[in-house]
Design a protein around this motif. Structure first.
Motif, PDB file in Angstrom:
ATOM      1  N   GLU A  58     -22.797   6.075 -20.831  1.00 44.06           N
ATOM      2  CA  GLU A  58     -23.292   6.886 -21.936  1.00 44.06           C
ATOM      3  C   GLU A  58     -22.178   7.755 -22.521  1.00 44.06           C
ATOM      4  OE1 GLU A  58     -25.650   8.462 -24.795  1.00 44.06           O
ATOM      5  OE2 GLU A  58     -26.053   6.748 -23.485  1.00 44.06           O
ATOM      6  N   ARG A  59     -21.396   8.390 -21.643  1.00 50.95           N
ATOM      7  CA  ARG A  59     -20.294   9.212 -22.129  1.00 50.95           C
ATOM      8  C   ARG A  59     -19.233   8.361 -22.806  1.00 50.95           C
ATOM      9  NH1 ARG A  59     -18.249  13.093 -17.458  1.00 50.95           N
ATOM     10  NH2 ARG A  59     -16.934  13.818 -19.169  1.00 50.95           N
ATOM     11  N   LEU A  60     -19.019   7.154 -22.309  1.00 49.39           N
ATOM     12  CA  LEU A  60     -18.051   6.261 -22.937  1.00 49.39           C
ATOM     13  C   LEU A  60     -18.542   5.818 -24.309  1.00 49.39           C
ATOM     14  CD1 LEU A  60     -15.355   4.825 -22.459  1.00 49.39           C
ATOM     15  CD2 LEU A  60     -16.632   2.898 -21.528  1.00 49.39           C
ATOM     16  N   ARG A  61     -19.858   5.624 -24.440  1.00 50.90           N
ATOM     17  CA  ARG A  61     -20.417   5.231 -25.730  1.00 50.90           C
ATOM     18  C   ARG A  61     -20.181   6.312 -26.779  1.00 50.90           C
ATOM     19  NH1 ARG A  61     -24.744   5.961 -28.749  1.00 50.90           N
ATOM     20  NH2 ARG A  61     -25.587   7.489 -27.294  1.00 50.90           N
ATOM     21  N   VAL A  62     -20.248   7.566 -26.337  1.00 51.59           N
ATOM     22  CA  VAL A  62     -19.993   8.676 -27.256  1.00 51.59           C
ATOM     23  C   VAL A  62     -18.544   8.654 -27.760  1.00 51.59           C
ATOM     24  CG1 VAL A  62     -19.907  11.204 -27.424  1.00 51.59           C
ATOM     25  CG2 VAL A  62     -21.791  10.092 -26.210  1.00 51.59           C
ATOM     26  N   LEU A  63     -17.635   8.152 -26.915  1.00 53.10           N
ATOM     27  CA  LEU A  63     -16.209   8.123 -27.272  1.00 53.10           C
ATOM     28  C   LEU A  63     -15.821   6.908 -28.107  1.00 53.10           C
ATOM     29  CD1 LEU A  63     -14.493   9.216 -23.919  1.00 53.10           C
ATOM     30  CD2 LEU A  63     -14.633  10.542 -26.029  1.00 53.10           C
ATOM     31  N   ARG A  64     -16.768   6.005 -28.384  1.00 52.60           N
ATOM     32  CA  ARG A  64     -16.396   4.732 -29.003  1.00 52.60           C
ATOM     33  C   ARG A  64     -15.722   4.923 -30.367  1.00 52.60           C
ATOM     34  NH1 ARG A  64     -21.696   5.607 -29.992  1.00 52.60           N
ATOM     35  NH2 ARG A  64     -22.561   5.060 -32.033  1.00 52.60           N
ATOM     36  N   ARG A  65     -16.107   5.969 -31.089  1.00 56.57           N
ATOM     37  CA  ARG A  65     -15.501   6.206 -32.397  1.00 56.57           C
ATOM     38  C   ARG A  65     -14.021   6.535 -32.256  1.00 56.57           C
ATOM     39  NH1 ARG A  65     -15.091  11.079 -35.067  1.00 56.57           N
ATOM     40  NH2 ARG A  65     -14.639  10.956 -37.314  1.00 56.57           N
ATOM     41  N   LEU A  66     -13.681   7.338 -31.254  1.00 59.28           N
ATOM     42  CA  LEU A  66     -12.276   7.664 -31.030  1.00 59.28           C
ATOM     43  C   LEU A  66     -11.509   6.477 -30.452  1.00 59.28           C
ATOM     44  CD1 LEU A  66     -12.516  11.278 -29.533  1.00 59.28           C
ATOM     45  CD2 LEU A  66     -11.673  10.627 -31.793  1.00 59.28           C
ATOM     46  N   VAL A  67     -12.153   5.722 -29.547  1.00 61.52           N
ATOM     47  CA  VAL A  67     -11.469   4.594 -28.910  1.00 61.52           C
ATOM     48  C   VAL A  67     -11.098   3.543 -29.947  1.00 61.52           C
ATOM     49  CG1 VAL A  67     -11.681   2.719 -27.253  1.00 61.52           C
ATOM     50  CG2 VAL A  67     -12.563   4.983 -26.671  1.00 61.52           C
ATOM     51  N   PHE A  68     -12.094   3.078 -30.703  1.00 61.31           N
ATOM     52  CA  PHE A  68     -11.860   1.971 -31.631  1.00 61.31           C
ATOM     53  C   PHE A  68     -11.448   2.444 -33.030  1.00 61.31           C
ATOM     54  CE2 PHE A  68     -14.797   0.361 -28.418  1.00 61.31           C
ATOM     55  CZ  PHE A  68     -14.087  -0.738 -27.985  1.00 61.31           C
ATOM     56  N   GLY A  69     -11.511   3.745 -33.277  1.00 60.25           N
ATOM     57  CA  GLY A  69     -11.050   4.284 -34.547  1.00 60.25           C
ATOM     58  C   GLY A  69      -9.632   4.814 -34.421  1.00 60.25           C
TER      59      GLY A  69
END
Length: 360
Positions: free
Chosen positions: A105-116
């Motif tokens: 869940e916490r990783l899902r929140v970071l997806r914008r920073l990871v893939f952006g």
């Protein structure tokens, strides 16, 4: 009848030779015993101490004078290959521990920073570096290869500093972690691109990258599905034995197995260990696993930084200080500027963007 003196001499020689095989391990333990308390007392990251110790004890430090002064040999670390293999596990254990402290869940929140932001950093840094090299009359293929390589940063240097200072949960810490995670995801496509660009007969780069992405996606899917199916029953069975040794063995098996599966598919071993940590973070054995693995992580990370220091050759810096320092500063400026601009594009505050740029 065997001469007792001769037999004693032979036994002593064999014991000395046997002990010599542990010289690197003993030197490292002594180094850790000095560096960690000293640098903690000075409020300086032990990372710098381990790197400095590696430079001092390595082949370009005291090792350079060991042939002329044999008494220095016991105080040098010469087996760089063996140390490097062991050191790699320090980074693997670090990423596993970070994974187990997170959750899907916490990783899902970071997806914008990871893939952006992560994608912006790798693509823009590689492009800028490659363009500069092409302008300097370097071959296009070589410029692209160097750009891709230098676009990456060291997860093993940034994350321990953040973890030690309890800053992984800060906005700058999360931003830096997201960029480094994307870099780990980008390893497989970059390796395939390097393979294609290195062929003399050329090759279809697009097809190779598609193959790399497909292979990486399949490997990650296998790790995730197998982990969700098998990990909880495995640790439930191990916990029922009430054997600390078996529990430790199960932890090590999971980390090494997932790292090797990831490496076999072209991904980084650290990414495989990170995913294993994410899977185990959802189980009730999370805290027990953390307590079991944490001492291994600290020691092996120390070995990693010692191995980094062993590769530093002060003689090269002395021979061309202007070129080395100039290129290094230029690389830092390019990557820092890319992260700063990318973070602002992603609507991050200026202080967070600046701190993340300096970290990366």
């Amino acid at each position: 009848m065997t001469d007792p003196v001769q037999a004693g001499t032979q036994i002593a020689a064999e014991a000395g030779a046997h002990a010599g095989g542990y010289r690197e391990a003993i030197l490292f333990l002594v180094t850790a015993g000095i560096v960690v308390p000293l640098f903690h007392r000075l409020r300086i990251s032990p990372v710098l101490g381990f790197i400095g110790a590696g430079a001092l004890l390595g082949p370009f430090g005291l090792g350079r004078f060991a042939d002329a002064h044999p008494w220095l040999a016991p105080f040098t670390i010469g087996n760089r290959a063996e140390i490097a293999h062991l050191a790699e596990f320090g980074v693997i254990f670090l990423m596993f521990m970070i994974g187990i402290e997170l959750s899907w869940e916490r990783l899902r929140v970071l997806r914008r920073l990871v893939f952006g932001l992560g994608a912006i950093q790798v693509a823009a840094s590689a492009t800028v570096i490659a363009v500069i090299l092409i302008v300097l009359d370097q071959p296009v293929a070589g410029a692209v290869l160097v750009g891709l390589a230098l676009a990456l940063s060291s997860t093993a240097v940034v994350l321990p500093v953040l973890a030690e200072q309890k800053r992984l949960g800060t906005p700058a810490g999360r931003t830096s972690f997201a960029i480094l995670l994307f870099q780990d995801l980008a390893v497989a496509p970059i390796l395939f691109a390097i393979a294609v660009l290195g062929r003399k007969d050329g090759g279809d780069l697009g097809a190779a990258l598609a193959l790399a992405l497909g292979q990486a996606a399949i490997a990650l899917a296998v790790i995730v599905v197998a982990g969700r199916v098998a990990l909880r029953p495995l640790f439930h069975l191990v916990a029922r034995t009430r054997s600390p040794e078996l529990f430790m063995a199960a932890c090590l098996l999971v980390i090494v197995a997932t790292a090797l599966v990831a490496a076999g598919s072209g991904l980084s071993m650290t990414l495989g260990a990170f995913v294993a940590g994410l899977l185990l973070a959802e189980t009730e054995y999370r805290r027990a696993i953390e307590a079991t693995i944490d001492p291994f992580k600290g020691l092996l990370l120390g070995v990693f930084f010692v191995s980094v220091g062993m590769n530093l050759d002060p003689a090269q810096l002395i021979s061309a200080p202007g070129a080395i320092l100039g290129l290094s500063v230029g690389l830092l400026v390019i990557k820092g500027a890319v992260v700063l601009v990318g973070a602002r594009i992603m609507k991050l505050s200026r202080p967070v963007a600046l701190e993340a740029a300096l970290l990366i």
